[in-house]
Design a protein around this motif. Sequence first.
Motif, short mmCIF file in Angstrom:
data_model
loop_
_atom_site.label_atom_id
_atom_site.label_comp_id
_atom_site.label_asym_id
_atom_site.label_seq_id
_atom_site.Cartn_x
_atom_site.Cartn_y
_atom_site.Cartn_z
N TYR A 120 -6.13 -1.92 3.05
CA TYR A 120 -6.69 -1.56 1.75
C TYR A 120 -7.73 -0.45 1.82
N LEU A 121 -8.46 -0.36 2.95
CA LEU A 121 -9.58 0.58 3.05
C LEU A 121 -9.38 1.67 4.09
N GLY A 122 -8.28 1.64 4.82
CA GLY A 122 -8.03 2.67 5.83
C GLY A 122 -8.92 2.52 7.05
N TYR B 183 -11.48 -7.33 -10.02
CA TYR B 183 -10.86 -7.94 -8.83
C TYR B 183 -9.35 -8.07 -9.02
N TYR C 160 -8.16 -5.48 5.55
CA TYR C 160 -9.19 -4.45 5.45
C TYR C 160 -8.64 -3.07 5.85
N VAL D 167 0.84 -1.21 0.00
CA VAL D 167 0.00 0.00 0.00
C VAL D 167 0.87 1.25 0.00
N LYS E 283 -3.41 2.07 -2.37
CA LYS E 283 -4.45 1.17 -1.86
C LYS E 283 -5.25 0.56 -3.01
N PRO E 284 -5.40 -0.76 -3.03
CA PRO E 284 -6.26 -1.39 -4.06
C PRO E 284 -7.74 -1.21 -3.76
N GLY E 285 -8.07 -0.81 -2.52
CA GLY E 285 -9.46 -0.59 -2.14
C GLY E 285 -10.28 -1.88 -2.14
N PHE E 286 -11.57 -1.74 -2.41
CA PHE E 286 -12.49 -2.88 -2.39
C PHE E 286 -12.06 -3.96 -3.37
N TRP F 258 -12.12 3.01 7.41
CA TRP F 258 -13.35 2.26 7.13
C TRP F 258 -13.09 0.75 7.18
N GLY F 259 -11.95 0.34 6.70
CA GLY F 259 -11.60 -1.08 6.76
C GLY F 259 -11.43 -1.56 8.19
#
Length: 566
Positions: free
Chosen positions: A487-489, A450, A484, A429, A434-437, A491-492
Amino acid sequence: MVFSDILVNQDYMQNLYIIINWFLVLFGVILFGVASYYNPERLVRPAFIVSLLMLVLYQLPMGYFADIFYKEKLDCWWFTLSINFSIYLGFLWVMYTPQLNQPEIYKEPSKVKNFVVFNKFELWVSVSLFFFVLFLYLYRVPFYCTALFSILFDTQFAVFIREVSIKLVGTNYATYALSIMATTISPIVAFLSIQMMYQSLLTRRFLSILFWFLMLIIVFIAPLLSGAKGNLIPTFITLSVAGFLCAYKWYSRIAVVIVINLLLIMILTILWVERASIGVAKIYQYQFGVCVTRLKICEETKTLLESLGYRDFALDLTKANISLFKKERQKVCNEQINTQKIFLQKNFKNALAEHKNALAEHKNALAEHKNALAEHKNALAEHKNVLTEHEKAIIEIHESYSLRDRINSIIHRAFVIPIEVAQWHFLYVKEHGKPGFFGLAIARKFTNNYIDMPSKICEIYETIRSGGDRTSTCSAPTGYLLTYPAYLGVWGLLVAGILTILFDLVGSLVIKYSAIPLNYLAIAFICVAGVNFMTADFSTVLVSHGAGAAFTLLGCFSIFRFITRR
């Protein structure tokens, strides 16, 4: 690094980072001790188990390696927060929700109201499901193509054949069947077998003892079809946890856990000794070409074999082994392509006649294959002469491994590799964004964008760690409690925490309202799921690793007991 060294170090922020990590470790251990001492029922709560595993496998190593992580390019403070947030959230949630505890969990089973060991429905459904999923896997992957066959007859190829018979076969009913068998059905049948052997011994039914003993042996052997010794761990976790709870005297509980784990260590040691024959020339029993055509994996094996040439002894294969496998693959795959072309060029009737001729040619090809095997045996007789100097050195090192080296290897795998792989995801990351969702495993079901992050992480960082390994089936997954947040910060971090709480709610209710000994099995499966959560996504554990199947099966048993109770 000891605390006296920390005080001398001039880097204030690094010292602060190390001290904070050690403080969090100490506080986590104290909180666990206090929480479990004053209310032992908390120990079987799902969130408590997950937090304890995070403490042991991630928080303790984080304290020990804090100075190293601080010097890495990753966001070390966010890495530390991600680990500790999940730990303390789990502990505090369990401490402030005592109404979800099961107060009778440590009582002697026979003194609990409405106690029934196991009924016939539970026994024969479990046994029938075991043989059904075993048949599903062997229907897709014949025994002579499994890694277990290699363990028995061609030990030097066991690691390579494991990749062929599992990962190259792909995600389908066969791999799901094997996974559910190893993580759910085998543990249940093993526990049932021991219970029934004990009951049969009390009533002196010796044929019944023999039957369930044979079942126990089959249950121990079947998970090894994939060649992964780790497939035995769910069974031994289940036997340890459920066996501990079944024995109501403390010395009996401790004895049960010690005996079961000694048995596991013996099995792992025996399998390790077999691996010591790596590189030793012997008769080649595994029919690689036949398995390639049977499993229809020509392209997949080509990619795998090409990727093994970047490092000596990738998947325990010498360059001579790889060369022989390439020739065999090319021969059988060319024959398969020619047969397909003939079939497509003719009309149906002519194609049918041609196909019969092709079958006759295939029989001739099999005869030639036997001749090729004879030549292969002669080549293996000269195997020692074609080894590179580096390969010879690796063999000598492998054969000189002592018991201490093996123990160190197990400790390294348990307490170093998990956190090392986890920090690769945070490092990715930092270096690539970040790859995110799209980087989460569940994204595979909802989008074509994906990103297979475990494979990508392995491709980038494992190549460096292993000294050049680029195996095409390489994967480096870590737990959802870390992916999580990475990848999502923030929120993850929140989503991971909510999933843990939901898992605790469902698991605690199953434990509380299931009859003994079904709730013993539920606790055992929660422990298995907790271990899997450390290195896999939440959805992956529920589906592929069998946690969802385990709770569904136990739920069916509970419903049947409720319907049939008098």
